[in-house]
Design an enzyme around this catalytic site. Structure first.
Site, PDB file in Angstrom:
ATOM      1  N   GLY A 174     -37.683  36.354  85.250  1.00 50.05           N
ATOM      2  CA  GLY A 174     -37.882  37.401  84.357  1.00 50.05           C
ATOM      3  C   GLY A 174     -38.693  36.997  83.297  1.00 50.05           C
ATOM      4  O   GLY A 174     -39.001  35.827  83.008  1.00 50.05           O
ATOM      5  N   CYS A 175     -39.162  37.940  82.521  1.00 50.96           N
ATOM      6  CA  CYS A 175     -40.337  37.475  81.415  1.00 50.96           C
ATOM      7  C   CYS A 175     -39.451  36.733  80.325  1.00 50.96           C
ATOM      8  O   CYS A 175     -40.137  35.681  79.832  1.00 50.96           O
ATOM      9  CB  CYS A 175     -40.925  38.689  81.113  1.00 50.96           C
ATOM     10  SG  CYS A 175     -39.875  39.997  80.583  1.00 50.96           S
ATOM     11  N   PHE A 176     -38.596  37.274  79.891  1.00 47.34           N
ATOM     12  CA  PHE A 176     -37.760  36.647  78.858  1.00 47.34           C
ATOM     13  C   PHE A 176     -37.177  35.242  79.230  1.00 47.34           C
ATOM     14  O   PHE A 176     -37.425  34.394  78.418  1.00 47.34           O
ATOM     15  CB  PHE A 176     -36.828  37.400  78.122  1.00 47.34           C
ATOM     16  CG  PHE A 176     -36.912  38.476  77.199  1.00 47.34           C
ATOM     17  CD1 PHE A 176     -37.622  38.055  75.959  1.00 47.34           C
ATOM     18  CD2 PHE A 176     -36.671  39.698  77.254  1.00 47.34           C
ATOM     19  CE1 PHE A 176     -38.148  38.818  74.886  1.00 47.34           C
ATOM     20  CE2 PHE A 176     -36.933  40.723  76.288  1.00 47.34           C
ATOM     21  CZ  PHE A 176     -37.404  40.149  75.137  1.00 47.34           C
TER      22      PHE A 176
ATOM     23  N   ALA B  54     -40.108  32.406  79.175  1.00 42.13           N
ATOM     24  CA  ALA B  54     -40.247  31.926  77.953  1.00 42.13           C
ATOM     25  C   ALA B  54     -39.161  31.184  77.271  1.00 42.13           C
ATOM     26  O   ALA B  54     -39.494  30.183  76.798  1.00 42.13           O
ATOM     27  CB  ALA B  54     -40.476  33.123  76.975  1.00 42.13           C
TER      28      ALA B  54
END
Length: 324
Positions: free
Chosen positions: A134-136, A139
Site C-alpha cells: 500500500g502507499c501509506f 512510506a
C-alpha cells in the site's frame, strides 16, 4: 520483450501503469481490460496519453500473457481470480490489499509474496505472484525498517502522514470533491487504517517485539504524494541513526537517505522515496516522502516486475520530479 495484461486500467493506478509500460524497453502491453469501456480508446479515460497510444480497452482477457497487473478495488482481486484463470507461466502482480497479509497470501495454488523491494528483493526475484504494498505502508515502512533491523524501534512509534486526493481513487466522493478538498485538511481512520496490518508484519519480520505504530492519516489539499513524519524514542546519536539509514539503503536505487530536510515535490512524479533523519533530545524524527501513485503503487509494481524477470531494477522508471 514480455507481454503485459492490465486488469482495471481506467483508474489512476492503471493509467500510471500504462504510461510507464508504454515506454518500457522490455515490455509490450497486450491488453487493458475493462468491463465498462471495452472498445473505447484508452485516451477516453487517460487524456494524458493522447498522442502516445492508439490502443483501445479490451473486453476479453488473454490468459497467456507473461505478466498481468490487477488494478482493481480492494476485495475485487480475489473475486477476479476466482472467475478467471491464467496460464501457469503467467506472473501476477496485485495492486489491491487482498493478498498483503500472510493470512491472506494464498488463493487456490497461488501464494503471493509481499512486494517491498527494500525488504524482500531476493524473494521477489524468485516469486510468481506479488502483493504490491500500500502507499501509506510503503512510506511508513521505508521510514522505520532501518531501525527495526537493529531492534531499535521504541515501545511507541507515532506517525502522521498526509496524502493527496488521488489516494482515494478516481471515483468521486465527498472528500475528494474540489470544493471540499481545496483549502482544507482533515484526518480520517485514526489508528485503524487498513495498511497498519502489513506495516506491523514487516516491522516484526525484523524486530519481533515491534509494536504497530500509532498512525494518523491526513487528507491534504493536493493531488498526489505522501509526506510522512514518524517519531520514536532513540538513545543513540543523530550521526548513529544516519549511519543506520545509509547502510540499510546503500543498494536501494529508489530510496535515498537525504541529509537535509525534504519536501514532497522532490519525489512527485518519480519512483523515489526520500528519507530524512533528525534527533531532538531523546526522540528521533524520520520523515519520508513518496508519490502515492508511483512508488506507492504503479511504479513499485513495475519495479517488482523488473526484479521478477531479471531486468535492471530501474528499467523504465528513471522519472524526474517536477519542482516548478
Amino acid at each position: 520483450m514480455i507481454s503485459i495484461g492490465i486488469i482495471g486500467g481506467s483508474g489512476y493506478t492503471g493509467g500510471e501503469l500504462i504510461r510507464i509500460l508504454l515506454h518500457h524497453p522490455e515490455a509490450k502491453i497486450d491488453f487493458v481490460y475493462s468491463t465498462t469501456r471495452a472498445g473505447k480508446p484508452l485516451t477516453t479515460a487517460h487524456p494524458d496519453l493522447q498522442g502516445g497510444t492508439e490502443m483501445t480497452f479490451a473486453g476479453t482477457v488473454n490468459t497467456n500473457v507473461d505478466v498481468v497487473f490487477l488494478c482493481l478495488g480492494h476485495g475485487n482481486s480475489t473475486q477476479f481470480l476466482k472467475e478467471h484463470s491464467f496460464s501457469a507461466a503467467t506472473k501476477i502482480i496485485d495492486l489491491s490489499n487482498d493478498f498483503r497479509l500472510k493470512a491472506d497470501a494464498k488463493i487456490d495454488d497461488k501464494t503471493f509474496v509481499y512486494g517491498l523491494p527494500e525488504l524482500q528483493r531476493s524473494v521477489i526475484r524468485e516469486a510468481n505472484h506479488i502483493a504490491n504494498p500500500g502507499c501509506f505502508a510503503t512510506a511508513i515502512q521505508l521510514a522505520l525498517l532501518p531501525l527495526a533491523k537493529e531492534h531499535l524501534l521504541g515501545e511507541e512509534v507515532h506517525v502522521n502522514a498526509v496524502t493527496g486526493s488521488t489516494g482515494a481513487g478516481v471515483r468521486p466522493m465527498e472528500t475528494t470533491h474540489f470544493s471540499w478538498r481545496n483549502n482544507n485538511v482533515s484526518w480520517y481512520k485514526p489508528f485503524t487504517h487498513q495498511h497498519l496490518g502489513e506495516i506491523g508484519e514487516s516491522l516484526r519480520s525484523l524486530q519481533p517485539n515491534a509494536s504497530t505504530p500509532y498512525f494518523l492519516p491526513v487528507r491534504g489539499n493536493f493531488a498526489r504524494g505522501i509526506f510522512a513524519t514518524c517519531y520514536t524514542r532513540f538513545d543513540g546519536s543523530e550521526a548513529e541513526a544516519k549511519a543506520l539509514f545509509d547502510t540499510f539503503y546503500k543498494n536501494a536505487p529508489f530510496t535515498q537517505h537525504v541529509n537535509r530536510p525534504i519536501h514532497l515535490k522532490q519525489v512527485t512524479n518519480t519512483n523515489q522515496c526520500h528519507v530524512h533523519v533528525h534527533k531532538h533530545e531523546n526522540v528521533l524524527l524520520i520523515t519520508s516522502a513518496i508519490d502515492n501513485l508511483l512508488k506507492g503503487a504503479s511504479g513499485q509494481a513495475v519495479q517488482n516486475m523488473n526484479l521478477m524477470f531479471g531486468f535492471e531494477e530501474t528499467m523504465g522508471l528513471n522519472l524526474k520530479a517536477s519542482l516548478f
